[in-house]
Design a protein around this motif. Structure first.
Motif, mmCIF file in Angstrom:
data_model
loop_
_atom_site.group_PDB
_atom_site.id
_atom_site.type_symbol
_atom_site.label_atom_id
_atom_site.label_comp_id
_atom_site.label_asym_id
_atom_site.label_seq_id
_atom_site.Cartn_x
_atom_site.Cartn_y
_atom_site.Cartn_z
ATOM 1 N N SER A 276 18.550 24.890 -89.141
ATOM 2 C CA SER A 276 19.149 25.858 -88.454
ATOM 3 C C SER A 276 20.648 25.914 -88.198
ATOM 4 N N THR A 277 21.530 26.861 -88.120
ATOM 5 C CA THR A 277 22.888 26.498 -87.729
ATOM 6 C C THR A 277 22.820 26.457 -86.001
ATOM 7 N N ARG A 278 21.846 26.615 -85.493
ATOM 8 C CA ARG A 278 21.680 26.674 -83.846
ATOM 9 C C ARG A 278 20.673 25.370 -83.651
ATOM 10 N N GLY A 279 21.205 24.215 -83.574
ATOM 11 C CA GLY A 279 20.292 23.089 -83.236
ATOM 12 C C GLY A 279 19.934 22.119 -84.645
ATOM 13 N N GLY A 280 20.111 22.531 -85.599
ATOM 14 C CA GLY A 280 20.043 21.674 -86.641
ATOM 15 C C GLY A 280 18.589 21.836 -87.337
ATOM 16 N N MET A 281 18.182 20.353 -87.562
ATOM 17 C CA MET A 281 16.938 20.186 -88.162
ATOM 18 C C MET A 281 15.904 20.184 -86.962
ATOM 19 N N LYS A 282 14.737 20.688 -87.145
ATOM 20 C CA LYS A 282 13.719 20.791 -86.075
ATOM 21 C C LYS A 282 12.278 20.811 -86.746
ATOM 22 N N ARG A 283 11.366 20.085 -85.934
ATOM 23 C CA ARG A 283 10.065 20.086 -86.563
ATOM 24 C C ARG A 283 9.418 21.174 -85.562
ATOM 25 N N ILE A 284 8.608 21.924 -86.155
ATOM 26 C CA ILE A 284 7.941 23.070 -85.240
ATOM 27 C C ILE A 284 6.342 22.843 -85.482
ATOM 28 N N PHE A 285 5.682 22.831 -84.508
ATOM 29 C CA PHE A 285 4.226 22.960 -84.241
ATOM 30 C C PHE A 285 3.840 23.980 -83.621
ATOM 31 N N SER A 286 3.025 24.764 -84.403
ATOM 32 C CA SER A 286 2.498 26.028 -83.852
ATOM 33 C C SER A 286 0.895 26.194 -84.069
ATOM 34 N N ALA A 287 0.542 27.131 -83.011
ATOM 35 C CA ALA A 287 -0.851 27.132 -83.032
ATOM 36 C C ALA A 287 -0.994 28.647 -82.672
ATOM 37 N N GLU B 109 19.661 11.492 -88.321
ATOM 38 C CA GLU B 109 20.056 10.478 -87.598
ATOM 39 C C GLU B 109 19.074 10.127 -86.335
ATOM 40 N N SER B 110 18.428 11.045 -85.881
ATOM 41 C CA SER B 110 17.499 10.591 -84.754
ATOM 42 C C SER B 110 16.157 11.294 -84.927
ATOM 43 N N PRO B 111 15.378 10.962 -86.186
ATOM 44 C CA PRO B 111 14.006 11.444 -86.528
ATOM 45 C C PRO B 111 13.246 11.355 -85.312
ATOM 46 N N LEU B 112 12.126 12.364 -85.736
ATOM 47 C CA LEU B 112 10.876 12.302 -84.630
ATOM 48 C C LEU B 112 10.081 11.155 -84.728
ATOM 49 N N ASP B 113 9.957 10.198 -83.652
ATOM 50 C CA ASP B 113 9.445 8.951 -83.936
ATOM 51 C C ASP B 113 7.756 9.362 -83.805
ATOM 52 N N PRO B 114 7.125 8.105 -84.462
ATOM 53 C CA PRO B 114 5.774 8.444 -84.655
ATOM 54 C C PRO B 114 4.919 8.614 -83.246
ATOM 55 N N HIS B 115 5.367 8.109 -82.222
ATOM 56 C CA HIS B 115 4.906 8.237 -80.919
ATOM 57 C C HIS B 115 4.776 9.356 -80.222
ATOM 58 N N LYS B 116 6.044 9.825 -80.384
ATOM 59 C CA LYS B 116 6.410 11.362 -79.845
ATOM 60 C C LYS B 116 5.590 12.382 -80.786
ATOM 61 N N ARG B 117 5.544 12.172 -81.983
ATOM 62 C CA ARG B 117 4.907 12.929 -82.822
ATOM 63 C C ARG B 117 3.341 12.891 -82.641
ATOM 64 N N MET B 118 2.746 11.823 -82.104
ATOM 65 C CA MET B 118 1.230 11.920 -81.799
ATOM 66 C C MET B 118 1.200 12.548 -80.566
ATOM 67 N N ILE B 119 2.203 12.441 -79.635
ATOM 68 C CA ILE B 119 1.966 13.204 -78.226
ATOM 69 C C ILE B 119 1.977 14.743 -78.585
ATOM 70 N N LEU B 120 2.938 14.946 -79.434
ATOM 71 C CA LEU B 120 3.112 16.660 -79.764
ATOM 72 C C LEU B 120 1.755 17.015 -80.562
ATOM 73 N N GLU B 121 1.251 16.205 -81.302
ATOM 74 C CA GLU B 121 0.206 16.686 -82.149
ATOM 75 C C GLU B 121 -1.129 16.848 -81.090
ATOM 76 N N GLN B 122 -1.055 16.107 -79.774
ATOM 77 C CA GLN B 122 -2.246 16.208 -79.054
ATOM 78 C C GLN B 122 -2.167 17.553 -78.200
ATOM 79 N N VAL B 123 -0.741 17.844 -77.790
ATOM 80 C CA VAL B 123 -0.484 19.101 -77.111
ATOM 81 C C VAL B 123 -0.876 20.302 -78.010
ATOM 82 N N LEU B 124 -0.825 20.337 -79.544
ATOM 83 C CA LEU B 124 -1.156 21.274 -80.488
ATOM 84 C C LEU B 124 -2.590 21.480 -80.503
ATOM 85 N N HIS B 125 -3.280 20.497 -80.464
ATOM 86 C CA HIS B 125 -4.773 20.369 -80.615
ATOM 87 C C HIS B 125 -5.371 20.692 -79.462
ATOM 88 N N SER B 126 -4.809 20.648 -78.317
ATOM 89 C CA SER B 126 -5.396 20.998 -77.170
ATOM 90 C C SER B 126 -5.206 22.494 -76.659
#
Length: 194
Positions: A141-152, A172-189
């Motif tokens: 996006s022109t507003r914030g650049g690259m973003k990863r979106i998890f939706s439920a 230059e600062s990708p989503l790290d695996p540990h943070k991804r795991m945390i966000l996936e836990q939020v998604l699944h909860s």
């Protein structure tokens, strides 16, 4: 006697080495564990529940039923919107693939969206067999650049519940695996509250 003092010196040296190492590493590890600790958030009025990182703060925003932001990174957020619908279940609206296609069409229509790509589409059972759709996609996006979106999404009591987790995922600062795991836990909860 000689052997025992040698072992003692070895143990002492090892203890000193480990202590020095742990004092350098442990505070960072403890801070990271505290920062990423999850806590249950339940909105009994609207009827949903999810886990959120305990370090994220709840903020008010028009149109959002609940919104949580990462400290010093407001563009990293977890939002829930609840709206009345005529549907009794999400399946009445369409399959998970149909829903994600509609979602990406809406994203691509935004003037600020340069690119949108689906990563995963899934369906799971929630509380009492509730049908829950989950999606992961990337947007540039022109507003914030690259973003990863998890939706439920799910429908319960003639209400549509939408969870949206947005996190920066720049090259230059990708989503790290540990943070991804945390966000996936939020998604699944994300589920209906009992």
């Amino acid at each position: 006697m000689q052997l025992s003092s040698c072992l003692s010196k070895r143990k002492l040296n090892l203890t000193l080495l480990l202590t020095t190492f742990l004092w350098g590493v442990l505070p960072d590890t403890l801070l990271l564990a505290q920062e990423l600790e999850l806590q249950r958030y339940t909105d009994s009025k609207e009827g949903f529940t999810l886990l959120i990182p305990s370090s994220w703060t709840k903020v008010d925003k028009a149109g959002a039923t609940a919104l949580f932001q990462e400290a010093n990174m407001g563009s990293n957020n977890i939002g829930v919107v609840v709206n009345p619908v005529r549907l009794a279940s999400l399946g009445e609206f369409g399959s998970p693939q149909f829903v994600v296609d509609k979602l990406l069409q809406a994203e691509r229509r935004k003037e600020s969206t340069k690119e949108a790509e689906v990563i995963t589409v899934a369906e799971r059972s929630g509380e009492g067999g509730l049908q829950v759709y989950e999606f992961e996609y990337k947007i540039d996006s022109t507003r914030g650049g690259m973003k990863r979106i998890f939706s439920a999404a799910f429908v319960a009591s003639k209400k549509l519940y939408l969870l949206n987790i947005a996190h920066s995922d720049k090259p230059e600062s990708p989503l790290d695996p540990h943070k991804r795991m945390i966000l996936e836990q939020v998604l699944h909860s994300f589920d209906a509250a009992t």
